[in-house]
Design a protein around this motif. Structure first.
Motif, mmCIF file in Angstrom:
data_model
loop_
_atom_site.group_PDB
_atom_site.id
_atom_site.type_symbol
_atom_site.label_atom_id
_atom_site.label_comp_id
_atom_site.label_asym_id
_atom_site.label_seq_id
_atom_site.Cartn_x
_atom_site.Cartn_y
_atom_site.Cartn_z
ATOM 1 N N HIS A 218 14.898 24.301 3.362
ATOM 2 C CA HIS A 218 14.490 23.239 4.283
ATOM 3 C C HIS A 218 13.066 23.469 4.758
ATOM 4 O O HIS A 218 12.262 22.538 4.865
ATOM 5 C CB HIS A 218 15.442 23.180 5.488
ATOM 6 N N THR B 131 17.746 10.838 21.945
ATOM 7 C CA THR B 131 17.900 11.962 21.013
ATOM 8 C C THR B 131 17.377 11.584 19.620
ATOM 9 O O THR B 131 16.637 12.355 19.000
ATOM 10 C CB THR B 131 19.379 12.398 20.932
ATOM 11 N N ARG C 42 17.578 16.336 7.828
ATOM 12 C CA ARG C 42 18.788 16.415 8.646
ATOM 13 C C ARG C 42 18.873 17.788 9.326
ATOM 14 O O ARG C 42 19.195 17.894 10.507
ATOM 15 C CB ARG C 42 20.010 16.171 7.737
ATOM 16 N N GLY C 43 18.536 18.839 8.568
ATOM 17 C CA GLY C 43 18.557 20.189 9.146
ATOM 18 C C GLY C 43 17.561 20.325 10.281
ATOM 19 O O GLY C 43 17.851 20.942 11.323
ATOM 20 N N THR C 44 16.392 19.715 10.124
ATOM 21 C CA THR C 44 15.368 19.765 11.184
ATOM 22 C C THR C 44 15.846 18.969 12.402
ATOM 23 O O THR C 44 15.698 19.405 13.542
ATOM 24 C CB THR C 44 14.033 19.179 10.660
ATOM 25 N N ALA C 45 16.441 17.800 12.131
ATOM 26 C CA ALA C 45 16.931 16.966 13.241
ATOM 27 C C ALA C 45 18.000 17.693 14.029
ATOM 28 O O ALA C 45 18.059 17.603 15.265
ATOM 29 C CB ALA C 45 17.471 15.648 12.700
ATOM 30 N N ASP C 46 18.831 18.455 13.322
ATOM 31 C CA ASP C 46 19.943 19.140 13.998
ATOM 32 C C ASP C 46 19.455 20.225 14.954
ATOM 33 O O ASP C 46 20.237 20.710 15.791
ATOM 34 C CB ASP C 46 20.908 19.726 12.962
ATOM 35 N N TYR D 198 15.106 9.948 6.798
ATOM 36 C CA TYR D 198 15.773 10.415 8.018
ATOM 37 C C TYR D 198 16.349 9.223 8.794
ATOM 38 O O TYR D 198 17.534 9.190 9.115
ATOM 39 C CB TYR D 198 14.830 11.219 8.914
ATOM 40 N N GLU E 205 19.042 19.294 20.102
ATOM 41 C CA GLU E 205 20.371 19.111 20.673
ATOM 42 C C GLU E 205 20.510 17.712 21.276
ATOM 43 O O GLU E 205 19.548 17.197 21.877
ATOM 44 C CB GLU E 205 20.553 20.170 21.769
ATOM 45 N N ASP E 206 21.685 17.129 21.132
ATOM 46 C CA ASP E 206 21.949 15.829 21.757
ATOM 47 C C ASP E 206 22.385 16.081 23.204
ATOM 48 O O ASP E 206 23.540 16.372 23.476
ATOM 49 C CB ASP E 206 23.061 15.103 20.987
ATOM 50 N N ARG F 286 14.247 13.352 17.771
ATOM 51 C CA ARG F 286 14.392 13.927 16.428
ATOM 52 C C ARG F 286 13.351 13.343 15.474
ATOM 53 O O ARG F 286 12.754 14.060 14.678
ATOM 54 C CB ARG F 286 15.808 13.671 15.908
#
Lengths: 175, 376
Positions: free
Chosen positions: A114, A28, B12-16, A137, B19-20, A32
Motif C-alpha cells: 500500500h 469522516t 482503502r487501507g489509507t482511508a482505514d 476511492y 477512524e470514524d 479520508r
C-alpha cells in the motif's frame, strides 16, 4: 409561477440549520478523501473543518443534498491543493510538517504494498492523482468527477486512462 | 492483482487509518497550514481595506496628501445591520439573493431565483413598509420575451425582518420587455413609490434608456451613455445617473418631470480630481444631496487602489480617503457602490471583495463569483 415563488421563497434558507447533521454524516468520508491527497489526518481534518466553518458563515442556497456534497467535495479538493502549494513553499524554507502516511518515516500502520502504491500515486501530477482518488476511492462517475474538478467529462476519461498507465509505469520503475 | 485493484486496496487501507469518530467543529476558523511559512507578498495581497468618506473635513485636501479616515473601533457607524446582494447562477447554485450581516458578511437569509430567472439589480427602500424592518426591490429577469433577443423583466419587493430574514414579498407595478442580457440598474425613492430603471431597448440598435415609473405612468429617455448606477435625489424630483460615455464617466441629474432638464455634476477628467490619478469608477450624491462622492481606481499590479473623493456640487474637492494595498482588480473593472440614507458609510464591492465599513482590513472575500449588485 407566482404561487411557485411563494413556496420557493418561503422555504428558503439559510440552510445553516441542516449543516451540523450534514457535517456529522459526511465528515469522516471527506477527511479520508483529504487524507489521500495531503497525507496526514491532522491536516485533512483542518481542510474539512475549514470548509465547513466557511460554509456555516456563508450557507449556500442548496436544497439538493447531492449538489451540496458536490460543492463541499470541490471545496475540500481546493483546500488540499492550497495545503500542497504551501508545503512546496515550506520545503524551500526547510520547514517541518507531518510526514505522509505512505512515507517510511510515518508511524502509521500501512502495509508495504500500500505504501508503494501511495508513493507512486503521489509522484503523479496533481490532476491525475485527483482523478484516480475520486474514481478508485470515492467511486464517483465521470460526470461527478468532472463537477468536482471543474473539467469536462471527456477530460476525465482521457486523464483517467493516462493516469492509470502512468501509475503502472511508476510502480514498475520504482526501486 | 492488476494496477486498479492494487490502487483500490491501497486507498482503502489509507482511508482505514482515519477512524470514524465525531470531530466537533471549532467555534472559530482554524488556520490551515499554520506550521508553514506565509510569504510576505501573500500577506500583502490578503490585506484588504475599507473606504469611507465619513467625517471628511469641509476644506480642500492639503498638499500633504489625502486624509485616511476609518473608525478605530471596527464598528459600522450608522450603517444598516445588513445588506442584500444578488448573485448569478453557477454550476452549483441557482441565481439567488442573500442578506448578509454588514459587520461580518455572514449570510442571514436568501432565496434562489426560479428556473430561467435571474436577479439583475437590487436597491433598498429607505423607509420601512408595514411590519418589515427593511424592504428591497429586485429587478428580475423572469423569462424570454416575445421576440428573439428579448426578455421579460419585473420588479419584486422583498421584506425582511430585523435579522435580515425573509418575511414576505410582492410584485411591483413594473413589468417590461427589453434586450436580454443587457446591463440594467434600479433605483427607488425613500418611500419606494417611484421606481427608476435603466435598460436597452429590444430589437433597436442604440444606447441605453432610463425609465421613471410613478403612479402607473412611465416616462423614458435616452441615457446618452452606458448607465453604471442610478439613484433618486433626496427630494425625489430627479434621477442621479452615473454613466460612461465617449468622454469617460460622468455624473448627472435629470429632472423626472422634464428629462431634458439635465445637469452634469462631475466629469471623469474634472480638474479637481486631477491630482488623484485613476479612473472614475462610480459616483453619487451624499444623502443630503449636497455633496458628490466619487470612487476612483488606480491599477497597481494585480490590484486596484481605490480612493473615495468627496466634492462640493460646484466641483470643489473637499478631501480624499484611501488605503493601500487595495482590492483585486475586477475582471470587468466594475465596482458597485451603495450609500444608505442614514450616514456617510459606503458599501463597496470590487471583484470578489466586499469592503465593509468600520475599520481597515475588514472585508468579505468571496469564494464564488462576485455578486452582480448589492444594496443597503
Amino acid at each position: 409561477m407566482e404561487s411557485e415563488r411563494v413556496v420557493r421563497w418561503a422555504a428558503a434558507v439559510p440552510e445553516r440549520e441542516r449543516l451540523p447533521a450534514f457535517y456529522r454524516e459526511q465528515q469522516t468520508g471527506l477527511v479520508r478523501l483529504a487524507m489521500m491527497l495531503v497525507g496526514d489526518e491532522v491536516t485533512a481534518e483542518d481542510v474539512v473543518q475549514d470548509v465547513f466553518v466557511r460554509l456555516h458563515r456563508s450557507a449556500p442556497v442548496l436544497r439538493d443534498e447531492a449538489k451540496l456534497l458536490a460543492y463541499v467535495r470541490a471545496a475540500v479538493l481546493n483546500g488540499c491543493r492550497s495545503v500542497l502549494r504551501r508545503r512546496r513553499l515550506a520545503r524551500r524554507h526547510a520547514e517541518w510538517y507531518e510526514p505522509p502516511v505512505w512515507s517510511a518515516e510515518s508511524e502509521a500502520m500501512l502495509g508495504e504494498d500500500h505504501r508503494a502504491v501511495m508513493r507512486a500515486l503521489h509522484r503523479l501530477p496533481r490532476r491525475k492523482r485527483e482523478v484516480l482518488v475520486l474514481r478508485f476511492y470515492a467511486d464517483l462517475s465521470d460526470e461527478e468527477i468532472a463537477v468536482a474538478l471543474r473539467v469536462r467529462p471527456s477530460t476525465v476519461r482521457s486523464t483517467l486512462s493516462r493516469a492509470l498507465s502512468a501509475l503502472e509505469r511508476e510502480l514498475r520503475d520504482a526501486p | 492483482m492488476n494496477v486498479e485493484d492494487r490502487l483500490r486496496a491501497a486507498l482503502r487501507g489509507t482511508a482505514d487509518l482515519v477512524e470514524d469518530r465525531p470531530r466537533p467543529l471549532p467555534a472559530a476558523r482554524r488556520r490551515i497550514g499554520r506550521r508553514f511559512v506565509v510569504p510576505a507578498w501573500s500577506a500583502l495581497a490578503a490585506a484588504v481595506v475599507m473606504l469611507t468618506p465619513s467625517a471628511l473635513p469641509d476644506h480642500p485636501g492639503g498638499p500633504g496628501g489625502p486624509d485616511a479616515v476609518a473608525s478605530a473601533d471596527g464598528g459600522i457607524g450608522a450603517a444598516p445591520q445588513f445588506f442584500v446582494a444578488i448573485y448569478p447562477a453557477t454550476e452549483f447554485r441557482e441565481a439567488r439573493w442573500e442578506s448578509r450581516r454588514t459587520a461580518s458578511g455572514e449570510v442571514l437569509g436568501g432565496a434562489p431565483a426560479g428556473p430561467g430567472e435571474m436577479y439583475v439589480s437590487v436597491t433598498g427602500v429607505p423607509e420601512h413598509r408595514a411590519a418589515a424592518a427593511r424592504s428591497f426591490l429586485l429587478l428580475t429577469r423572469t423569462g424570454e420575451g416575445s421576440r428573439p433577443g428579448c426578455a421579460r423583466y419585473r420588479v419584486y419587493a422583498i421584506h425582511l425582518d430585523d435579522d435580515g430574514r425573509f418575511l414576505s414579498w410582492n410584485p411591483e407595478d413594473v413589468d417590461f420587455e427589453a434586450a436580454d442580457g443587457a446591463p440594467a440598474h434600479l433605483a427607488t425613492t425613500a418611500k419606494g413609490d417611484e421606481i427608476a430603471y435603466s435598460y436597452r431597448e429590444c430589437g433597436v440598435p442604440g444606447g441605453q434608456r432610463i425609465a421613471h415609473h410613478w403612479n402607473g405612468t412611465t416616462t423614458t429617455w435616452d441615457a446618452g451613455g452606458s448607465v453604471l448606477s442610478l439613484a433618486y435625489t433626496p427630494d425625489g424630483q430627479g434621477v442621479v445617473v452615473f454613466q460612461r460615455g465617449d468622454d469617460g464617466g460622468e455624473l448627472l441629474v435629470s429632472r423626472t418631470y422634464d428629462p431634458s432638464d439635465t445637469t452634469v455634476l462631475l466629469r471623469e477628467h474634472a480638474k479637481a480630481l486631477g491630482d488623484h490619478a485613476g479612473d472614475l469608477l462610480s459616483a453619487g450624491l451624499t444623502p443630503d444631496g449636497e455633496r458628490i462622492t466619487a470612487v476612483l481606481g488606480a491599477p497597481a499590479g494585480g490590484v486596484s487602489v481605490l480612493r473615495v473623493a468627496e466634492l462640493r456640487k460646484n466641483g470643489d474637492l473637499l478631501g480624499v480617503t484611501y488605503r493601500e494595498p487595495a482590492v483585486e482588480t475586477p475582471r470587468d473593472g466594475a465596482v458597485q457602490v451603495d450609500q444608505h440614507r442614514g450616514g456617510p458609510e459606503l458599501l463597496v464591492q470590487a471583484g470578489g471583495t466586499i469592503l465593509l465599513p468600520g475599520s481597515v482590513s475588514k472585508a468579505v472575500v468571496l469564494d464564488d463569483p462576485p455578486p452582480t449588485d448589492l444594496a443597503w
